[in-house]
Motif scaffolding. Structure first.
Motif, PDB file in Angstrom:
ATOM      1  N   ILE A 221     -80.158  -0.151 -10.019  1.00 55.37           N
ATOM      2  CA  ILE A 221     -79.420  -0.938 -11.009  1.00 55.37           C
ATOM      3  C   ILE A 221     -79.956  -0.549 -12.373  1.00 55.37           C
ATOM      4  CG2 ILE A 221     -78.628  -3.230 -11.689  1.00 55.37           C
ATOM      5  CD1 ILE A 221     -79.533  -4.304  -9.033  1.00 55.37           C
ATOM      6  N   ALA A 222     -79.148   0.167 -13.127  1.00 57.40           N
ATOM      7  CA  ALA A 222     -79.575   0.621 -14.453  1.00 57.40           C
ATOM      8  C   ALA A 222     -79.675  -0.552 -15.413  1.00 57.40           C
ATOM      9  CB  ALA A 222     -78.584   1.651 -14.984  1.00 57.40           C
ATOM     10  N   ASP A 223     -80.431  -0.351 -16.476  1.00 60.28           N
ATOM     11  CA  ASP A 223     -80.534  -1.367 -17.521  1.00 60.28           C
ATOM     12  C   ASP A 223     -79.133  -1.662 -18.050  1.00 60.28           C
ATOM     13  OD1 ASP A 223     -81.670  -3.131 -19.264  1.00 60.28           O
ATOM     14  OD2 ASP A 223     -82.178  -1.607 -20.763  1.00 60.28           O
ATOM     15  N   GLY A 224     -78.725  -2.929 -17.940  1.00 61.73           N
ATOM     16  CA  GLY A 224     -77.378  -3.304 -18.352  1.00 61.73           C
ATOM     17  C   GLY A 224     -76.351  -3.155 -17.239  1.00 61.73           C
ATOM     18  N   GLY A 225     -76.775  -2.759 -16.053  1.00 64.78           N
ATOM     19  CA  GLY A 225     -75.850  -2.522 -14.948  1.00 64.78           C
ATOM     20  C   GLY A 225     -75.829  -3.653 -13.946  1.00 64.78           C
ATOM     21  N   THR A 226     -74.961  -3.502 -12.948  1.00 70.02           N
ATOM     22  CA  THR A 226     -74.822  -4.492 -11.880  1.00 70.02           C
ATOM     23  C   THR A 226     -74.761  -3.774 -10.533  1.00 70.02           C
ATOM     24  OG1 THR A 226     -72.394  -4.488 -11.969  1.00 70.02           O
ATOM     25  CG2 THR A 226     -73.554  -6.069 -13.385  1.00 70.02           C
ATOM     26  N   LEU A 227     -74.975  -4.542  -9.469  1.00 71.12           N
ATOM     27  CA  LEU A 227     -74.870  -4.005  -8.115  1.00 71.12           C
ATOM     28  C   LEU A 227     -74.368  -5.102  -7.195  1.00 71.12           C
ATOM     29  CD1 LEU A 227     -75.462  -1.516  -6.284  1.00 71.12           C
ATOM     30  CD2 LEU A 227     -77.685  -2.586  -5.782  1.00 71.12           C
ATOM     31  N   ASP A 228     -73.304  -4.795  -6.425  1.00 71.75           N
ATOM     32  CA  ASP A 228     -72.715  -5.764  -5.498  1.00 71.75           C
ATOM     33  C   ASP A 228     -73.259  -5.548  -4.093  1.00 71.75           C
ATOM     34  OD1 ASP A 228     -71.240  -6.770  -7.541  1.00 71.75           O
ATOM     35  OD2 ASP A 228     -69.348  -5.828  -6.961  1.00 71.75           O
ATOM     36  N   PHE A 229     -73.624  -6.653  -3.450  1.00 68.44           N
ATOM     37  CA  PHE A 229     -74.080  -6.632  -2.067  1.00 68.44           C
ATOM     38  C   PHE A 229     -72.980  -7.249  -1.206  1.00 68.44           C
ATOM     39  CE2 PHE A 229     -77.762  -6.417  -4.698  1.00 68.44           C
ATOM     40  CZ  PHE A 229     -78.676  -5.617  -4.025  1.00 68.44           C
ATOM     41  N   THR A 230     -72.494  -6.489  -0.232  1.00 70.58           N
ATOM     42  CA  THR A 230     -71.353  -6.906   0.577  1.00 70.58           C
ATOM     43  C   THR A 230     -71.764  -7.026   2.040  1.00 70.58           C
ATOM     44  OG1 THR A 230     -69.875  -5.727  -0.937  1.00 70.58           O
ATOM     45  CG2 THR A 230     -68.978  -6.364   1.206  1.00 70.58           C
ATOM     46  N   PHE A 231     -71.309  -8.129   2.672  1.00 70.49           N
ATOM     47  CA  PHE A 231     -71.608  -8.386   4.078  1.00 70.49           C
ATOM     48  C   PHE A 231     -70.278  -8.528   4.828  1.00 70.49           C
ATOM     49  CE2 PHE A 231     -74.827 -10.009   1.301  1.00 70.49           C
ATOM     50  CZ  PHE A 231     -76.035  -9.665   1.897  1.00 70.49           C
ATOM     51  N   THR A 232     -70.104  -7.729   5.889  1.00 67.55           N
ATOM     52  CA  THR A 232     -68.823  -7.764   6.609  1.00 67.55           C
ATOM     53  C   THR A 232     -68.980  -8.100   8.083  1.00 67.55           C
ATOM     54  OG1 THR A 232     -68.990  -5.365   6.949  1.00 67.55           O
ATOM     55  CG2 THR A 232     -67.706  -6.130   5.052  1.00 67.55           C
ATOM     56  N   GLN A 233     -70.196  -8.107   8.599  1.00 69.88           N
ATOM     57  CA  GLN A 233     -70.412  -8.459   9.999  1.00 69.88           C
ATOM     58  C   GLN A 233     -71.662  -9.331  10.109  1.00 69.88           C
ATOM     59  OE1 GLN A 233     -70.361  -5.427  12.998  1.00 69.88           O
ATOM     60  NE2 GLN A 233     -68.627  -4.317  12.104  1.00 69.88           N
ATOM     61  N   TYR A 298     -82.107 -11.061 -15.684  1.00 66.84           N
ATOM     62  CA  TYR A 298     -81.800 -10.913 -14.263  1.00 66.84           C
ATOM     63  C   TYR A 298     -80.961 -12.114 -13.817  1.00 66.84           C
ATOM     64  CZ  TYR A 298     -85.903  -7.788 -14.398  1.00 66.84           C
ATOM     65  OH  TYR A 298     -86.802  -6.805 -14.700  1.00 66.84           O
ATOM     66  N   SER A 299     -79.903 -11.877 -13.080  1.00 69.64           N
ATOM     67  CA  SER A 299     -79.069 -12.987 -12.611  1.00 69.64           C
ATOM     68  C   SER A 299     -78.323 -12.596 -11.350  1.00 69.64           C
ATOM     69  CB  SER A 299     -78.074 -13.420 -13.698  1.00 69.64           C
ATOM     70  OG  SER A 299     -77.145 -12.379 -13.959  1.00 69.64           O
ATOM     71  N   VAL A 300     -77.821 -13.621 -10.661  1.00 72.76           N
ATOM     72  CA  VAL A 300     -77.021 -13.436  -9.448  1.00 72.76           C
ATOM     73  C   VAL A 300     -75.682 -14.128  -9.644  1.00 72.76           C
ATOM     74  CG1 VAL A 300     -76.815 -13.980  -6.986  1.00 72.76           C
ATOM     75  CG2 VAL A 300     -79.016 -13.252  -7.929  1.00 72.76           C
ATOM     76  N   THR A 301     -74.601 -13.452  -9.282  1.00 73.04           N
ATOM     77  CA  THR A 301     -73.251 -14.010  -9.352  1.00 73.04           C
ATOM     78  C   THR A 301     -72.613 -13.927  -7.966  1.00 73.04           C
ATOM     79  OG1 THR A 301     -73.023 -13.229 -11.628  1.00 73.04           O
ATOM     80  CG2 THR A 301     -71.007 -13.899 -10.487  1.00 73.04           C
ATOM     81  N   PHE A 302     -72.110 -15.060  -7.484  1.00 67.39           N
ATOM     82  CA  PHE A 302     -71.443 -15.067  -6.190  1.00 67.39           C
ATOM     83  C   PHE A 302     -69.948 -14.810  -6.370  1.00 67.39           C
ATOM     84  CE2 PHE A 302     -75.274 -17.540  -5.441  1.00 67.39           C
ATOM     85  CZ  PHE A 302     -75.716 -17.004  -4.241  1.00 67.39           C
ATOM     86  N   ASN A 310     -66.739 -15.482  -0.243  1.00 66.76           N
ATOM     87  CA  ASN A 310     -68.115 -15.424  -0.744  1.00 66.76           C
ATOM     88  C   ASN A 310     -68.997 -14.502   0.077  1.00 66.76           C
ATOM     89  OD1 ASN A 310     -67.784 -17.153  -2.902  1.00 66.76           O
ATOM     90  ND2 ASN A 310     -68.230 -18.980  -1.709  1.00 66.76           N
ATOM     91  N   ASN A 311     -68.468 -13.415   0.612  1.00 70.70           N
ATOM     92  CA  ASN A 311     -69.302 -12.476   1.363  1.00 70.70           C
ATOM     93  C   ASN A 311     -69.916 -11.416   0.443  1.00 70.70           C
ATOM     94  OD1 ASN A 311     -66.814 -11.164   0.883  1.00 70.70           O
ATOM     95  ND2 ASN A 311     -67.161  -9.762   2.588  1.00 70.70           N
ATOM     96  N   VAL A 312     -69.809 -11.640  -0.863  1.00 75.11           N
ATOM     97  CA  VAL A 312     -70.341 -10.694  -1.843  1.00 75.11           C
ATOM     98  C   VAL A 312     -71.148 -11.466  -2.889  1.00 75.11           C
ATOM     99  CG1 VAL A 312     -69.789  -8.942  -3.582  1.00 75.11           C
ATOM    100  CG2 VAL A 312     -68.340  -9.188  -1.543  1.00 75.11           C
ATOM    101  N   PHE A 313     -72.301 -10.900  -3.274  1.00 75.00           N
ATOM    102  CA  PHE A 313     -72.971 -11.418  -4.472  1.00 75.00           C
ATOM    103  C   PHE A 313     -73.439 -10.226  -5.308  1.00 75.00           C
ATOM    104  CE2 PHE A 313     -76.701 -11.098  -1.669  1.00 75.00           C
ATOM    105  CZ  PHE A 313     -77.663 -10.556  -2.505  1.00 75.00           C
ATOM    106  N   ARG A 314     -73.564 -10.448  -6.600  1.00 76.97           N
ATOM    107  CA  ARG A 314     -73.873  -9.375  -7.552  1.00 76.97           C
ATOM    108  C   ARG A 314     -75.183  -9.683  -8.268  1.00 76.97           C
ATOM    109  NH1 ARG A 314     -69.212  -8.236 -11.630  1.00 76.97           N
ATOM    110  NH2 ARG A 314     -68.488  -7.043  -9.811  1.00 76.97           N
ATOM    111  N   ILE A 315     -76.031  -8.651  -8.380  1.00 78.06           N
ATOM    112  CA  ILE A 315     -77.246  -8.737  -9.194  1.00 78.06           C
ATOM    113  C   ILE A 315     -76.998  -8.002 -10.503  1.00 78.06           C
ATOM    114  CG2 ILE A 315     -79.656  -8.026  -9.405  1.00 78.06           C
ATOM    115  CD1 ILE A 315     -80.008  -8.422  -6.469  1.00 78.06           C
ATOM    116  N   THR A 316     -77.346  -8.658 -11.602  1.00 75.67           N
ATOM    117  CA  THR A 316     -77.162  -8.074 -12.929  1.00 75.67           C
ATOM    118  C   THR A 316     -78.516  -7.833 -13.577  1.00 75.67           C
ATOM    119  OG1 THR A 316     -75.031  -9.192 -13.249  1.00 75.67           O
ATOM    120  CG2 THR A 316     -76.181  -8.432 -15.230  1.00 75.67           C
ATOM    121  N   ASN A 317     -78.684  -6.644 -14.128  1.00 73.58           N
ATOM    122  CA  ASN A 317     -79.874  -6.283 -14.896  1.00 73.58           C
ATOM    123  C   ASN A 317     -79.414  -6.143 -16.349  1.00 73.58           C
ATOM    124  OD1 ASN A 317     -82.305  -5.331 -15.877  1.00 73.58           O
ATOM    125  ND2 ASN A 317     -82.009  -3.247 -15.088  1.00 73.58           N
ATOM    126  N   ALA A 318     -79.487  -7.244 -17.096  1.00 77.17           N
ATOM    127  CA  ALA A 318     -78.871  -7.287 -18.421  1.00 77.17           C
ATOM    128  C   ALA A 318     -79.516  -6.294 -19.368  1.00 77.17           C
ATOM    129  CB  ALA A 318     -78.965  -8.690 -19.003  1.00 77.17           C
TER     130      ALA A 318
END
Length: 450
Positions: A221-233, A298-302, A310-318
């Motif tokens: 996760i780059a500075d200012g970037g985000t990353l989504d975590f996805t769960f499907t099973q 640093y933050s988390v968005t559902f 809600n099977n996804v949440f995002r981490i933000t590196n502001a």
């Protein structure tokens, strides 16, 4: 015509005097008893009504005693629940401190154990007259007699206030979760379990993240970037792990340093992919809030895509944080054992162990649920106590109203009785005089024979 056999005047005077004496006796009875209706022969209908009302007053006295006993019992439980909440809040402060770098976690753990023992002591002592609503010894609700309802046909039914017990015991069957030791079948299967921004999840359990080799990270996760975590099973025993490196973590001296944290969760039989996302996302967010400076961003968005799922949440590196890139390593395995806390509301406090990074992280996620449990218990008892107090006040006023009603039916009006007594005493004196005169009338006949 005068007669020595029949004295009509005396007969009339005697009957009048008897009537006066009878009324005088009734008046004296009212004065001595204070009641105009002292028994059934005075006025059977009024007497019967008053006796029914008196029985209701006696019943409400018993209800008032029941409410007083119930209020004291619930008040003890409420005060204990509030104390437990304060102790758990203090425990959370210790757990938050354990998230920092360069702290003595063993000493913090000793404080946490002492607080746990104190909670156990408070719950064990929270009894009144032998009844404890917090220790989990029973699930039966407390029924407090609150009223006696009389219907129009004269039948009486009891009404009760039901107070549910709350379990705040820290004892009981409890176990920590254990991560699986079996790799996923293949890469595609692992990616279905958890995927970070489209990057592959590690399913070869022998290949762990190496801090000295950033290339082993699965995502960045780059500075200012985000990353989504996805769960499907999801399935019972699936173990999900997210490791985040190069986080700017607070230290005990008020500064910060780069550190690493791992967030883990083993799915239960009842979990959905939404539940897994929520569990892991909450762990990450709790850690960000407790152990990183707000300036890091640093933050988390559902559900960041607002898909309604809600099977996804995002981490933000502001942008502007104290560090640049954040390294992420995701891992999955099968055959894990979910944590279990049985039926006891606070039993999970036994598994809190902040001596390790993973233990401190898991404790941070667990403590909020424990605090909410005790808050809910205190709120429930507070609501019940208010209801009991209101009913107790009402029963007191109702009893006073019934007593007043009985008094208006059977009590003597002493002002009226006093005036009537004076009048009857005067009438009695005059009646005696009249009878005396009537009895002297035959004696005048003797003068005719002289």
């Amino acid at each position: 015509m005068s007669s020595i056999l029949t004295n009509n005047s005396a007969m009339v005077a005697l009957q009048t005097l008897k009537s006066i004496n009878k009324n005088l006796a009734m008046t004296q009875s009212e004065i001595s008893t204070g009641k105009s209706v002292a028994n059934a022969k005075d006025n059977s209908a009024i007497w019967a009504i008053s006796k029914v009302m008196e029985s209701d007053v006696k019943g409400f006295q018993a209800v008032s005693e029941s409410l007083s006993l119930g209020e004291s019992t619930v008040a003890v439980a409420r005060n204990a629940s509030e104390t437990v909440t304060d102790l758990l809040t203090e425990m959370k402060g210790r757990i938050v401190a354990a998230q920092e770098e360069n702290v003595d976690r063993d000493a913090i753990q000793e404080d946490i154990v002492a607080l746990r023992d104190q909670i156990s002591s408070v719950v064990g002592a929270a009894q009144f007259n032998g009844l404890n609503l917090l220790d989990g010894s029973s699930t039966d609700a407390l029924n407090i007699l609150s009223s006696l309802d009389r219907s129009s046909d004269g039948s009486v039914s009891a009404r009760q206030i039901v107070v549910d017990r709350e379990n705040l015991a820290v004892t009981g069957n409890v176990s920590s979760q254990s991560l699986g030791i079996t790799a996923a079948a293949d890469q595609a299967t692992a990616n279905d379990y958890i995927q970070a921004g489209g990057d592959d999840t590690n399913f070869a359990l022998g290949t762990d993240y190496d801090r000295d080799d950033p290339a082993t990270a699965t995502s960045t996760i780059a500075d200012g970037g985000t990353l989504d975590f996805t769960f499907t099973q999801v399935a019972e025993g699936l173990s999900y792990s997210i490791t985040i490196d190069d986080l700017n973590i607070n230290t005990a001296d008020g500064s910060s340093t780069l550190g690493i944290r791992t967030f883990e969760y083993v799915a239960t039989a009842d979990d959905s992919v939404n539940d897994v996302a929520r569990q892991l996302g909450n762990q990450v967010q709790s850690f960000f809030d407790a152990a990183t400076a707000s300036g890091e961003g640093y933050s988390v968005t559902f559900d960041p895509a607002s898909t309604g799922d809600n099977n996804v949440f995002r981490i933000t590196n502001a942008t502007g944080g104290g560090t640049d890139n954040i390294l992420v390593f995701t891992e999955v395995s099968e055959g894990g054992t979910p944590g279990a806390s049985g039926a006891n509301g606070l039993a999970a406090v036994q598994t809190i162990d902040v001596t390790t990074d993973s233990g401190a992280t898991n404790a941070l996620g667990a403590i909020d649920d424990l605090i909410q449990t005790s808050i809910d218990a205190a709120a429930s008892f507070g609501s019940a106590q208010t209801q009991i107090e209101t009913q107790s006040d009402f029963i007191g006023k109702l009893s006073d109203s019934l007593k007043s009603g009985i008094g208006s039916l059977v009590d003597a009006d002493m002002e009226e009785v006093s005036a009537r007594l004076q009048a009857l005493q005067t009438q009695q004196q005059l009646g005696v005089q009249s009878l005396s005169i009537a009895n002297q009338a035959p004696q005048t006949i003797l003068s005719l024979f002289r």
